[in-house]
Design a protein around this motif. Sequence first.
Motif, PDB file in Angstrom:
ATOM      1  N   CYS A   1      44.996  21.931  28.950  1.00 40.70           N
ATOM      2  CA  CYS A   1      45.223  21.139  30.167  1.00 40.70           C
ATOM      3  C   CYS A   1      43.882  20.773  30.798  1.00 40.70           C
ATOM      4  N   THR A   2      42.960  20.348  29.959  1.00 37.65           N
ATOM      5  CA  THR A   2      41.617  19.995  30.423  1.00 37.65           C
ATOM      6  C   THR A   2      41.280  18.539  30.111  1.00 37.65           C
TER       7      THR A   2
ATOM      8  N   LYS B   1      54.488  21.457  22.967  1.00 40.96           N
ATOM      9  CA  LYS B   1      54.076  20.060  23.135  1.00 40.96           C
ATOM     10  C   LYS B   1      52.789  19.947  23.944  1.00 40.96           C
ATOM     11  N   VAL B   2      52.531  20.959  24.768  1.00 43.54           N
ATOM     12  CA  VAL B   2      51.276  21.000  25.509  1.00 43.54           C
ATOM     13  C   VAL B   2      50.275  21.790  24.668  1.00 43.54           C
TER      14      VAL B   2
ATOM     15  N   GLY C   1      48.461  16.169  33.417  1.00 41.97           N
ATOM     16  CA  GLY C   1      48.238  17.169  32.383  1.00 41.97           C
ATOM     17  C   GLY C   1      47.035  18.054  32.612  1.00 41.97           C
ATOM     18  N   GLY C   2      46.354  17.869  33.732  1.00 37.59           N
ATOM     19  CA  GLY C   2      45.160  18.678  34.005  1.00 37.59           C
ATOM     20  C   GLY C   2      45.157  19.193  35.432  1.00 37.59           C
TER      21      GLY C   2
ATOM     22  N   PRO D   1      52.170  15.119  27.179  1.00 36.77           N
ATOM     23  CA  PRO D   1      51.497  16.185  27.947  1.00 36.77           C
ATOM     24  C   PRO D   1      50.408  15.648  28.872  1.00 36.77           C
ATOM     25  N   GLN D   2      49.840  14.488  28.537  1.00 36.01           N
ATOM     26  CA  GLN D   2      48.775  13.912  29.369  1.00 36.01           C
ATOM     27  C   GLN D   2      49.330  13.282  30.643  1.00 36.01           C
TER      28      GLN D   2
ATOM     29  N   LEU E   1      51.839  14.886  32.482  1.00 41.49           N
ATOM     30  CA  LEU E   1      52.564  15.942  33.205  1.00 41.49           C
ATOM     31  C   LEU E   1      52.012  16.198  34.610  1.00 41.49           C
TER      32      LEU E   1
END
Lengths: 392, 392
Positions: free
Chosen positions: B84-85, B53-54, A343-344, A327-328, A330
């Motif tokens: 998502c931070t 997963k996120v 992911g952000g 997820p990091q 994405l």
Amino acid sequence: MTALDRTTGVAAAQGFRAAGVAAGIKASGNPDLTLVVNDGPAQAAAGVFTTNKVKAAPVLWSQQVLTTGRLRAVVLNSGGANACTGPEGFQDSHATAEKVADVLGVGAVEVAVCSTGLIGERLPMDAVKSGVDIAAKELAGGPAASLAAATAVMTTDTVPKQVALTRSGFTVGGFAKGAGMCAPNMATMLSVITTDADVDQSTLDKALKDAVARTFNRLDVDGGTSTNDTVLLLASGASGVKPDAAEFAQALESVCADLVAQLQADAEGVTKHVSITVRGAATDAEAVAAARTVARDPLCKTAFFGSDPNWGRIAMAVGNAPTAFDPQALDITINGVAVCRAGGRGDDRSLADLTGREITVEIDLHAGPGTGTVLTTDLSHGYVEENSAYSS
Amino acid sequence: MTALDRTTGVAAAQGFRAAGVAAGIKASGNPDLTLVVNDGPAQAAAGVFTTNKVKAAPVLWSQQVLTTGRLRAVVLNSGGANACTGPEGFQDSHATAEKVADVLGVGAVEVAVCSTGLIGERLPMDAVKSGVDIAAKELAGGPAASLAAATAVMTTDTVPKQVALTRSGFTVGGFAKGAGMCAPNMATMLSVITTDADVDQSTLDKALKDAVARTFNRLDVDGGTSTNDTVLLLASGASGVKPDAAEFAQALESVCADLVAQLQADAEGVTKHVSITVRGAATDAEAVAAARTVARDPLCKTAFFGSDPNWGRIAMAVGNAPTAFDPQALDITINGVAVCRAGGRGDDRSLADLTGREITVEIDLHAGPGTGTVLTTDLSHGYVEENSAYSS
């Protein structure tokens, strides 16, 4: 000529005749019966059918006759799906094939049958049989017959959908109807494609399966697979041209892709055409699965309707897909704006203008070489209106 | 007293205090921070988290602290999902736990954190921290504190949702917020449940997993699993009562089922409460999978909205489920009318009156002993409106 030509279709290739007539199956009196005949010299054929466990009678019939790898004719009706109709419904499909066989002087096992319309109702067989008689008299090659054939399979489609392509001396052409939102509870997708290329059955079969996987199966309007979905491919060999397998496959895929674009464009209630591409998945299959999860997510689809570049909903949907990724890592880009990076939060989402008809979503999972694209639509008031108000 | 009591909730059980305050996280000034404290003597705890997963930062934090099987406190905020931070978001969750730990004189690893709201935005940490100070001063047991705690976690929920149950000398109570349609892109479901029963951690853990599987996970509004979904269960042992595992599990499941009924009832835009029961599947898991496929099918959901007993769409959806059955054996009953028998038309569908709020669909696959029920809602204009017009 190598351009796609939408003025003709299923009767464009040499060796084929077609007709579309009003048989009285639909209460409206609109055209509702299509006949496609392969005059040869070859009769190779292939088919792809619904994966739904609840298969309509004509699907069961056509799967059975196609085990021979040969077809002389296809008869299709709108105005009734002949699904969930029991052994009697199967007898109706059989009787329809027998009627076509009688009229054409061929065997019933050489005749495929397709139906589309309401589930759970028997067909008016007198109308079907007299319709076959009428259609047989109108069989012809060329644009007018192609258009009539493409028209008589329509349900809530607003326009007939057909195309043909000629290259290297051979022609591929066909029609399609339906697809999800176009057709509430008659969500069936039917397509018949013909070619005068001289192609053996196993090559036809592989080319069709591959093309369907990359075209028809990548349009996902509302996630449903109907009881009647059928794509048939018939080859007459009448051009005398034997293209190599790759060239034939490429022509076939072009025709299928154009039909799919027409299906997406005619989805009623739709205000957005959405293309979702996933890159960097472990495999192509995982990329398609991830794109499909986004394409089916109602929160994403309502955001598309609202012209809202809501990447948080897309991240949530991708996170629910059966697809491995970090997820990091994405990345999500909407209409060219990298709204989510690593992911952000990425670039300002207000830079992504979604007010037009086309929305392109690109997702990079950074987990491998797999890529895949799925086409979908938005979830609009029109969709709810048509599918709830529709009387059935 | 053995009846479910909705006038109290998370601070009903002995040994627990709670508070809900306006910390200034929400621009509206509405309550947005909840604190729940377990004063013991025991501090056993269990949790179930999103399978997405996120995962939001607070989920990653809380999963980590729960590996000890103990919790002294839970702090929850609405007004921001902290998803998502990136690493900074995780530091914010950690800092929130540290702040609670400081104020209560416990360790940060004894404090779980939950967040709900927009994805992709950092939390205003000054507001969060000062909110913890305010909440700590207001901690109390009983109905008023329970209600305040249930109120401050609300996003687009229209009413707070809480319940408590006392039987055989021990109490189980808690609150929940959210679920799908209630909460557009803040679709998070959060729930904290407390008990003064003296229950060891492994019994708590098993009881919670089982109850969640049969209650929260059986409510399927729009198929999405958010980045923040969390259910926590804390046991103080303060009643001194040690119920046997089965009795405790039953009480816990009653509380969870009531919270789920409140979530379903508060789903905005909803005009129908739909219960889909599948019987005769090979296994319970296949029955639930089949019920879930129907619950998620947009053609079925729009038919429910239209009060249309369209069994053909249900047959199509079941046929697409990952569940083995013979289509010729399929029975479908809607609001008591057997509209589909043995895969075909049954009683007249017009006998099924769907104009009321409750719709019950019963599907029998005749393929085994497995059964399962999934609760869902219709797909209405209100759903499209709220989820497309919502500014984010």
